[in-house]
Design an enzyme around this catalytic site. Structure first.
Site, short mmCIF file in Angstrom:
data_model
loop_
_atom_site.label_atom_id
_atom_site.label_comp_id
_atom_site.label_asym_id
_atom_site.label_seq_id
_atom_site.Cartn_x
_atom_site.Cartn_y
_atom_site.Cartn_z
N HIS A 54 0.99 -1.26 0.00
CA HIS A 54 0.02 0.17 -0.03
C HIS A 54 1.11 1.17 -0.06
O HIS A 54 1.92 1.26 0.57
CB HIS A 54 -0.78 0.02 1.25
CG HIS A 54 -1.59 1.04 1.46
ND1 HIS A 54 -1.62 2.42 1.75
CD2 HIS A 54 -3.11 0.95 1.11
CE1 HIS A 54 -2.61 2.93 2.02
NE2 HIS A 54 -3.56 2.24 1.59
N ASP A 84 3.22 -4.55 8.23
CA ASP A 84 1.99 -3.60 7.94
C ASP A 84 1.03 -4.68 8.16
O ASP A 84 0.47 -5.70 7.23
CB ASP A 84 1.98 -3.07 6.73
CG ASP A 84 0.75 -2.38 6.30
OD1 ASP A 84 -0.11 -2.52 7.22
OD2 ASP A 84 0.66 -1.78 5.23
N GLN A 99 -4.32 -5.09 7.32
CA GLN A 99 -5.31 -6.15 6.70
C GLN A 99 -5.31 -7.36 7.46
O GLN A 99 -5.76 -8.29 7.06
CB GLN A 99 -5.34 -6.33 5.20
CG GLN A 99 -5.53 -4.82 4.36
CD GLN A 99 -6.82 -4.67 4.31
OE1 GLN A 99 -7.64 -5.01 4.71
NE2 GLN A 99 -7.02 -3.30 3.62
N LYS A 129 -10.54 -0.64 10.73
CA LYS A 129 -10.81 -1.80 10.00
C LYS A 129 -11.12 -3.07 10.51
O LYS A 129 -11.46 -4.08 10.04
CB LYS A 129 -9.69 -2.15 9.09
CG LYS A 129 -9.16 -0.98 8.08
CD LYS A 129 -8.15 -1.58 7.27
CE LYS A 129 -7.05 -0.45 6.52
NZ LYS A 129 -7.92 0.27 5.35
N CYS A 159 -4.89 2.59 -3.42
CA CYS A 159 -3.49 3.16 -2.94
C CYS A 159 -2.49 1.97 -2.96
O CYS A 159 -1.64 1.90 -1.95
CB CYS A 159 -3.70 3.40 -1.21
SG CYS A 159 -5.06 4.59 -1.15
N1 C6P Z 1 -6.24 0.33 2.85
C1 C6P Z 1 -7.85 0.19 1.21
O1 C6P Z 1 -8.94 0.34 0.84
P1 C6P Z 1 -4.85 3.68 7.20
O2 C6P Z 1 -5.55 4.69 6.03
O3 C6P Z 1 -3.73 4.44 7.82
O4 C6P Z 1 -5.97 3.46 8.07
O5 C6P Z 1 -4.31 2.44 6.54
C2 C6P Z 1 -3.60 2.54 5.52
C3 C6P Z 1 -3.11 1.29 5.14
C4 C6P Z 1 -1.99 0.49 5.10
N2 C6P Z 1 -1.83 -0.65 4.60
C5 C6P Z 1 -2.47 -1.42 4.25
C6 C6P Z 1 -2.12 -2.87 3.72
C7 C6P Z 1 -3.93 -0.97 3.81
O6 C6P Z 1 -4.87 -1.86 3.34
C8 C6P Z 1 -4.09 0.35 4.34
C9 C6P Z 1 -5.34 0.92 4.11
C10 C6P Z 1 -7.62 0.78 2.71
O7 C6P Z 1 -7.14 -0.92 0.95
C11 C6P Z 1 -7.82 2.26 2.49
S1 C6P Z 1 -6.62 2.95 1.37
#
Ligand code: C6P
Length: 415
Positions: A129, A207, A210, A233, A372
């Site tokens: 991401h 990370d 997910q 999430k 993203c």
């Molecule tokens: N992915 C998606 O629709 P934040 O925005 O800080 O809560 O998470 C960022 C982020 C970082 N790593 C991974 C693997 C992610 O999936 C995400 C967030 C969402 O896939 C929103 S872009």
């Protein structure tokens, strides 16, 4: 239809999520399949936040009055819940953040700036991401370090040989990778990747944006040096999130933001820092949000993460089988056994945004775009995909609804 062989009362689960019962299009039930972007919230979380504002609201760690003590107790209680949930050794290792993105930037700007020099390699992967790419590119520009990306195989898994070779041949100081891809769904072999990285003396950041919402996580068994995730999430409010870091690393790191709560002593000449985790929590924190995260953890624990994972796995397998019946749909990533609850797909002759728009008219919420993960999409040879992502309240019937609606998309665009 494959029926789940685990005890899981899906109707009782769904009854806890008020939003699932709101008709967003008149006469059409909501089928919420955008959980990778953000999950819905159960009553337990909504009520915990409501109750906080009705009975406990005050600033934390500051007042000597009863209300502030109660707010501090609730806030620190949430930290203890997080510690237990991810099996950290100490609550000192749990830094509250606004989410995954902030956690990664914090490590980049503290550990990274203090430890990297020109030529050092930050090793990431091709399935990241943007939140796990851009902060490292910014850090590289500041320090002279270099960001490299371990390749992935055609079925969307880490190329294990290439990863091991890069660790052997490059001066890698930090390895940073996703535990579950938000596009391919790939579950990476995190513990093995960490072991290989540690063999060459590199520090490892996982990370887990997910991963933590969907599977039991043990940071000690994984031997993660840093692990980051977002509350929103995993049934918790937006603005809640966590950076886990091994105490020795956090202790040695300089602070990032300066301000209230993160100091030990301030004079006009200079300042000294508070103990961890407070050294990294400058300013009034997101109090009700982290308390909401604590309530979400209680909710997930009561359901059982093993059951959540079994339900999602059964649903992902069913979804991939059903989507495979559609010759005009192409799903990206590995098969269900190697995958989290994500199905990103393209449809012959129809742009992903058009797919999502027609699905929305049928009450089905999916995400469309690059999610993203633009570099990954260029590797896949497409600018955009549509993505269905499942969570603990989704049903097999909803998968059927998605498949039926994809036929509507096909008819609408006459492809
Ligand atoms: N992915 C998606 O629709 P934040 O925005 O800080 O809560 O998470 C960022 C982020 C970082 N790593 C991974 C693997 C992610 O999936 C995400 C967030 C969402 O896939 C929103 S872009």
């Amino acid at each position: 239809m494959t029926m789940p062989d685990y005890a899981y009362d899906i109707d009782a689960v769904r009854a806890q999520f008020p939003i699932l019962h709101v008709e967003h299009h008149p006469g059409v039930p909501l089928t919420y399949l955008d959980n990778g972007a953000s999950s819905q919230k159960p009553l337990a979380v909504i009520e915990a936040m409501d109750s906080y504002y009705r009975t406990t609201n005050a600033n934390v760690h500051r007042g000597i009055h009863k209300l502030s003590e109660q707010a501090s107790e609730a806030y620190e209680g949430a930290r203890v819940k997080v510690r237990r949930f991810i099996h950290a050794a100490s609550k000192r290792e749990i830094v509250f953040t606004r989410g995954t993105t902030e956690g990664i930037n914090l490590v980049a700007q503290t550990w990274g700036r203090a430890n990297l020099k020109p030529g050092d390699v930050i090793l990431s992967t091709q399935m990241e991401h943007h939140a796990n790419i851009v902060p490292w590119q910014m850090l590289a520009a500041q320090t002279g370090a270099v960001v490299k990306f371990a390749p992935i195989t055609p079925d969307g898994q880490i190329d294990a040989d290439a990863y091991a070779r890069m660790l052997r041949e490059l001066p890698v100081k930090l390895v940073t990778f996703t535990m579950v891809s938000n596009v391919l769904g790939t579950i990476t072999p995190a513990a093995d990747m960490a072991r290989l990285a540690h063999d060459v003396g590199a520090v490892v950041l996982m990370d887990a944006a997910q991963a933590v919402p969907h599977m039991a996580i043990d940071v000690q068994a994984l031997d993660a040096d840093f692990l980051v995730f977002s509350g929103h999430k995993m049934c918790a409010p937006t603005g809640s999130g966590v950076l886990y870091g091994k105490a020795a690393l956090l202790d040695a790191m300089p602070p990032w933001m300066g301000g209230g709560d993160m100091i030990s002593k301030v004079t006009f000449e200079g300042s000294t820092w508070n103990d961890i985790p407070f050294k990294f929590e400058a300013g009034t924190p997101l109090i009700s949000e982290q308390i909401g995260l604590g309530a979400a953890i209680d909710y997930l624990n009561a359901l059982g993460m093993d059951k959540v994972q079994a339900h999602e796995h059964a649903m992902t397998r069913y979804a991939l089988d059903r989507l495979a019946e559609l010759p005009f749909v192409h799903v990206y990533g590995p098969d269900a056994d190697k995958k989290g609850a994500v199905a990103a797909f393209s449809m012959d002759g129809v742009h992903a945004h058009d797919v999502a728009q027609v699905l929305d008219s049928q009450g089905i919420a999916v995400r469309a775009g690059h999610h993203c993960a633009q570099p990954l999409h260029s590797l896949l040879g497409t600018a955009a995909t549509a993505r269905a992502s499942f969570y603990l309240y989704n049903t097999f019937e909803e998968v059927d609804r998605l498949v039926d609606a994809l036929y509507v998309v096909k008819r609408t665009f006459s492809v």
